[in-house]
Design a protein around this motif. Structure first.
Motif, PDB file in Angstrom:
ATOM      1  N   SER A  40      13.469   3.710  11.960  1.00  9.85           N
ATOM      2  CA  SER A  40      14.728   3.437  12.265  1.00  9.85           C
ATOM      3  C   SER A  40      15.667   3.831  11.195  1.00  9.85           C
ATOM      4  O   SER A  40      16.602   4.129  11.453  1.00  9.85           O
ATOM      5  CB  SER A  40      14.699   2.157  12.802  1.00  9.85           C
ATOM      6  N   ALA A  41      15.229   3.032   9.840  1.00 10.58           N
ATOM      7  CA  ALA A  41      16.295   2.938   8.715  1.00 10.58           C
ATOM      8  C   ALA A  41      16.541   4.548   8.214  1.00 10.58           C
ATOM      9  O   ALA A  41      17.633   4.530   8.139  1.00 10.58           O
ATOM     10  CB  ALA A  41      15.415   2.268   7.631  1.00 10.58           C
ATOM     11  N   LYS A  42      15.956   5.382   8.301  1.00 10.04           N
ATOM     12  CA  LYS A  42      16.404   6.767   7.895  1.00 10.04           C
ATOM     13  C   LYS A  42      17.193   7.447   8.836  1.00 10.04           C
ATOM     14  O   LYS A  42      17.817   8.386   8.466  1.00 10.04           O
ATOM     15  CB  LYS A  42      15.027   7.713   7.729  1.00 10.04           C
ATOM     16  N   ASN A  43      17.554   6.783  10.129  1.00 13.66           N
ATOM     17  CA  ASN A  43      18.605   7.219  10.939  1.00 13.66           C
ATOM     18  C   ASN A  43      19.729   6.349  10.752  1.00 13.66           C
ATOM     19  O   ASN A  43      20.867   6.869  10.890  1.00 13.66           O
ATOM     20  CB  ASN A  43      18.229   7.325  12.273  1.00 13.66           C
ATOM     21  N   TRP A  44      19.600   5.093  10.569  1.00 14.24           N
ATOM     22  CA  TRP A  44      20.782   4.369  10.601  1.00 14.24           C
ATOM     23  C   TRP A  44      21.232   3.528   9.260  1.00 14.24           C
ATOM     24  O   TRP A  44      22.365   2.969   9.270  1.00 14.24           O
ATOM     25  CB  TRP A  44      20.500   3.181  11.650  1.00 14.24           C
ATOM     26  N   GLU A  45      20.338   3.484   8.361  1.00  9.03           N
ATOM     27  CA  GLU A  45      20.656   2.658   7.133  1.00  9.03           C
ATOM     28  C   GLU A  45      21.141   3.633   6.165  1.00  9.03           C
ATOM     29  O   GLU A  45      20.375   4.468   5.656  1.00  9.03           O
ATOM     30  CB  GLU A  45      19.357   1.906   6.815  1.00  9.03           C
ATOM     31  N   PRO A  46      22.294   3.445   5.602  1.00  8.06           N
ATOM     32  CA  PRO A  46      22.838   4.446   4.844  1.00  8.06           C
ATOM     33  C   PRO A  46      21.819   4.948   3.281  1.00  8.06           C
ATOM     34  O   PRO A  46      21.622   6.019   3.213  1.00  8.06           O
ATOM     35  CB  PRO A  46      24.244   3.692   4.205  1.00  8.06           C
ATOM     36  N   GLY A  47      21.415   3.924   2.623  1.00  8.53           N
ATOM     37  CA  GLY A  47      20.478   4.139   1.717  1.00  8.53           C
ATOM     38  C   GLY A  47      19.392   4.843   1.863  1.00  8.53           C
ATOM     39  O   GLY A  47      18.855   5.582   1.154  1.00  8.53           O
ATOM     40  N   SER A  48      18.780   4.219   2.921  1.00  9.53           N
ATOM     41  CA  SER A  48      17.522   4.912   3.246  1.00  9.53           C
ATOM     42  C   SER A  48      17.628   6.361   4.089  1.00  9.53           C
ATOM     43  O   SER A  48      16.776   7.305   3.752  1.00  9.53           O
ATOM     44  CB  SER A  48      16.812   4.301   4.568  1.00  9.53           C
ATOM     45  N   LYS A  49      18.791   6.510   4.650  1.00  9.45           N
ATOM     46  CA  LYS A  49      19.004   7.943   5.141  1.00  9.45           C
ATOM     47  C   LYS A  49      19.422   8.875   3.929  1.00  9.45           C
ATOM     48  O   LYS A  49      18.792   9.868   4.260  1.00  9.45           O
ATOM     49  CB  LYS A  49      20.206   7.929   6.056  1.00  9.45           C
ATOM     50  N   SER A  50      20.033   8.445   3.195  1.00  7.09           N
ATOM     51  CA  SER A  50      20.349   9.210   2.033  1.00  7.09           C
ATOM     52  C   SER A  50      18.865   9.511   1.261  1.00  7.09           C
ATOM     53  O   SER A  50      18.867  10.815   0.905  1.00  7.09           O
ATOM     54  CB  SER A  50      21.282   8.549   1.136  1.00  7.09           C
ATOM     55  N   LEU A  51      18.259   8.655   1.170  1.00  7.43           N
ATOM     56  CA  LEU A  51      17.182   8.818   0.357  1.00  7.43           C
ATOM     57  C   LEU A  51      16.096   9.997   1.167  1.00  7.43           C
ATOM     58  O   LEU A  51      15.301  11.035   0.404  1.00  7.43           O
ATOM     59  CB  LEU A  51      16.152   7.658   0.156  1.00  7.43           C
ATOM     60  N   TYR A  52      15.922   9.770   2.323  1.00 11.03           N
ATOM     61  CA  TYR A  52      15.023  10.678   3.165  1.00 11.03           C
ATOM     62  C   TYR A  52      15.668  11.935   3.024  1.00 11.03           C
ATOM     63  O   TYR A  52      14.830  12.920   2.801  1.00 11.03           O
ATOM     64  CB  TYR A  52      14.827  10.036   4.703  1.00 11.03           C
ATOM     65  N   ASN A  53      16.981  12.013   3.326  1.00 10.40           N
ATOM     66  CA  ASN A  53      17.480  13.647   3.474  1.00 10.40           C
ATOM     67  C   ASN A  53      17.544  14.347   2.077  1.00 10.40           C
ATOM     68  O   ASN A  53      17.100  15.276   2.072  1.00 10.40           O
ATOM     69  CB  ASN A  53      18.947  13.636   3.815  1.00 10.40           C
TER      70      ASN A  53
ATOM     71  N   GLY B  35       0.761  -1.195   0.215  1.00 13.55           N
ATOM     72  CA  GLY B  35      -0.039   0.106   0.084  1.00 13.55           C
ATOM     73  C   GLY B  35       1.009   1.152   0.005  1.00 13.55           C
ATOM     74  O   GLY B  35       0.578   2.340   0.534  1.00 13.55           O
ATOM     75  N   VAL B  36       1.971   1.221  -0.750  1.00 16.03           N
ATOM     76  CA  VAL B  36       2.742   2.356  -0.658  1.00 16.03           C
ATOM     77  C   VAL B  36       3.160   2.753  -2.086  1.00 16.03           C
ATOM     78  O   VAL B  36       4.231   3.403  -2.349  1.00 16.03           O
ATOM     79  CB  VAL B  36       4.339   2.274   0.312  1.00 16.03           C
ATOM     80  N   ALA B  37       2.447   2.198  -3.007  1.00 18.83           N
ATOM     81  CA  ALA B  37       2.594   2.522  -4.508  1.00 18.83           C
ATOM     82  C   ALA B  37       1.767   3.906  -4.759  1.00 18.83           C
ATOM     83  O   ALA B  37       0.757   3.836  -4.574  1.00 18.83           O
ATOM     84  CB  ALA B  37       2.482   1.377  -5.382  1.00 18.83           C
TER      85      ALA B  37
ATOM     86  N   ARG C 163      -0.703  12.418  -6.938  1.00 19.05           N
ATOM     87  CA  ARG C 163      -0.698  11.029  -6.948  1.00 19.05           C
ATOM     88  C   ARG C 163      -0.659  10.535  -5.395  1.00 19.05           C
ATOM     89  O   ARG C 163      -0.324  11.659  -4.213  1.00 19.05           O
ATOM     90  CB  ARG C 163       0.745  10.445  -7.212  1.00 19.05           C
ATOM     91  N   ALA C 164      -1.297   9.706  -5.194  1.00 13.43           N
ATOM     92  CA  ALA C 164      -1.507   9.330  -3.659  1.00 13.43           C
ATOM     93  C   ALA C 164      -1.548   7.525  -3.241  1.00 13.43           C
ATOM     94  O   ALA C 164      -1.852   6.962  -4.440  1.00 13.43           O
ATOM     95  CB  ALA C 164      -2.847   9.416  -2.969  1.00 13.43           C
ATOM     96  N   ILE C 165      -1.163   7.209  -2.212  1.00 12.13           N
ATOM     97  CA  ILE C 165      -1.197   5.786  -2.084  1.00 12.13           C
ATOM     98  C   ILE C 165      -2.634   5.423  -1.679  1.00 12.13           C
ATOM     99  O   ILE C 165      -3.089   6.202  -0.737  1.00 12.13           O
ATOM    100  CB  ILE C 165      -0.016   5.322  -1.089  1.00 12.13           C
TER     101      ILE C 165
ATOM    102  N   VAL D 162       7.158   7.528   2.998  1.00  6.04           N
ATOM    103  CA  VAL D 162       6.509   6.597   2.231  1.00  6.04           C
ATOM    104  C   VAL D 162       7.654   6.008   1.252  1.00  6.04           C
ATOM    105  O   VAL D 162       7.722   4.830   0.868  1.00  6.04           O
ATOM    106  CB  VAL D 162       5.204   7.076   1.473  1.00  6.04           C
ATOM    107  N   ALA D 163       8.484   6.919   0.861  1.00  2.88           N
ATOM    108  CA  ALA D 163       9.550   6.594  -0.084  1.00  2.88           C
ATOM    109  C   ALA D 163      10.622   5.339   0.747  1.00  2.88           C
ATOM    110  O   ALA D 163      11.147   4.571   0.059  1.00  2.88           O
ATOM    111  CB  ALA D 163      10.489   7.896  -0.680  1.00  2.88           C
TER     112      ALA D 163
END
Length: 322
Positions: free
Chosen positions: A262-275, A228-230, A243-245, A289-290
């Motif tokens: 948690s991932a946006k703070n600690w996982e490099p790929g997720s953190k980079s995407l969020y920022n 449900g995140v597409a 566009r909406a999910i 959502v991304a």
């Protein structure tokens, strides 16, 4: 849009004690008890009339033994999302809702093209789903009791006794879930792969094994849609809507949201995407959502390729949405 049926289809409305069946071509209706003898009688009746496909809705636990019985008999079984079948009924002008009407509607639904057969879940998978449902119910009770305690403010000792008991029940469910996963080689491997991704622990991994057994067999976009995140388009003529999910499975989506935090703070790929998205002016929820979409893509790919998450970029990039 329905097409002329090329196979004999039966629709079955499953209840706690009764099974209402409708044969589309013959326009016959029969009711059976939802017990061992009734399910056997229903199976024989379907065989007698040459039924090749049976369509019914999942109903928690009431449909499971029927599902296994028909599957073992060689009848193609199709489980239909209740919301989807209700929308179909409204689309064909069937607004009434009774057990017989629902059975007839499901039989008509069964004539649609591109319906996927649904095999029964393995026994350990069903047990894990039951344990997860029980844990969620205990968590719901615990949350309600905490709110009541804060509002009432009396009999604190009584409330704490009940809260302690619920916490113990939740812990027992979690131990049973982990034991169930450990007792099955396939579940154990899947859980280990999921838990290797930052932000997802053993209980979350076991929950995803129960909630989303399809992961690893889907494409990236299919996995995102299932969660449900597409984002879906909302265009008409020259108008390009926002566009909406929407849709997807609510419980695992909540789990992924916490994992994404948690991932946006600690996982490099997720953190980079969020920022990167926040820097471009995207709202926090859009960026989250991304990240969730990225995580489901990563997990789906890892399960498909049967390998653990790694901090270093693999030689072939993971199939994850940015």
């Amino acid at each position: 849009m329905t097409t002329p049926p090329t196979i004999v289809v039966a629709g079955i409305d499953v209840g706690k004690s009764k099974l209402d069946a409708h044969l589309l071509d013959a326009k016959r209706d029969r009711q059976f008890n939802n017990d061992k003898a009734g399910r056997r009688a229903l199976r024989n009746w379907l065989r007698k009339h040459g039924v090749q496909r049976a369509v019914f809705e999942p109903t928690g636990r009431y449909h499971r033994q029927l599902h296994q019985c028909l599957f073992d008999s060689g009848i193609e079984t199709v489980l239909v999302n209740p919301l989807r079948s209700r929308r179909f009924a409204e689309a064909i002008g069937s607004l009434a809702k009774t057990d017989r009407v629902d059975a007839a509607m499901l039989a008509r639904f069964g004539t649609l093209e591109n319906l996927d057969a649904t095999d029964p879940a393995p026994e350990k998978q069903q047990k894990l789903s039951d344990l997860l449902a029980m844990r969620r119910k205990f968590l719901e009770y615990l949350d309600a009791l905490r709110k009541l305690r804060s509002e009432v403010g009396t009999d604190a000792e009584v409330h704490m006794t009940a809260i302690t008991a619920l916490r113990e029940d939740i812990g027992s469910c979690e131990k049973a879930m982990l034991a169930c996963v450990a007792s099955d080689d396939e579940l154990s491997r899947r859980a280990a792969i999921i838990a290797s991704v930052p932000g997802l622990g053993p209980i979350n991994a076991a929950s995803l094994c129960a909630d989303m057994p399809e992961l690893g067999s889907l494409g990236r976009r299919q996995a995102a849609s299932l969660l449900g995140v597409a984002p879906f388009a909302s265009d008409s003529g020259g108008h390009r809507g926002r566009r909406a999910i929407r849709g997807g499975r609510a419980e695992p989506r909540r789990l992924f949201y916490m994992a994404a935090m948690s991932a946006k703070n600690w996982e490099p790929g997720s953190k980079s995407l969020y920022n990167r998205l926040v820097a471009r002016g995207k709202p926090h929820k859009v960026a989250m959502v991304a990240v969730m979409r990225r995580l489901i893509g990563v997990i789906n790919t890892l399960l498909r390729e049967d390998r653990m998450w790694q901090s270093e970029c693999p030689s072939r990039p993971l199939e994850a949405a940015a």
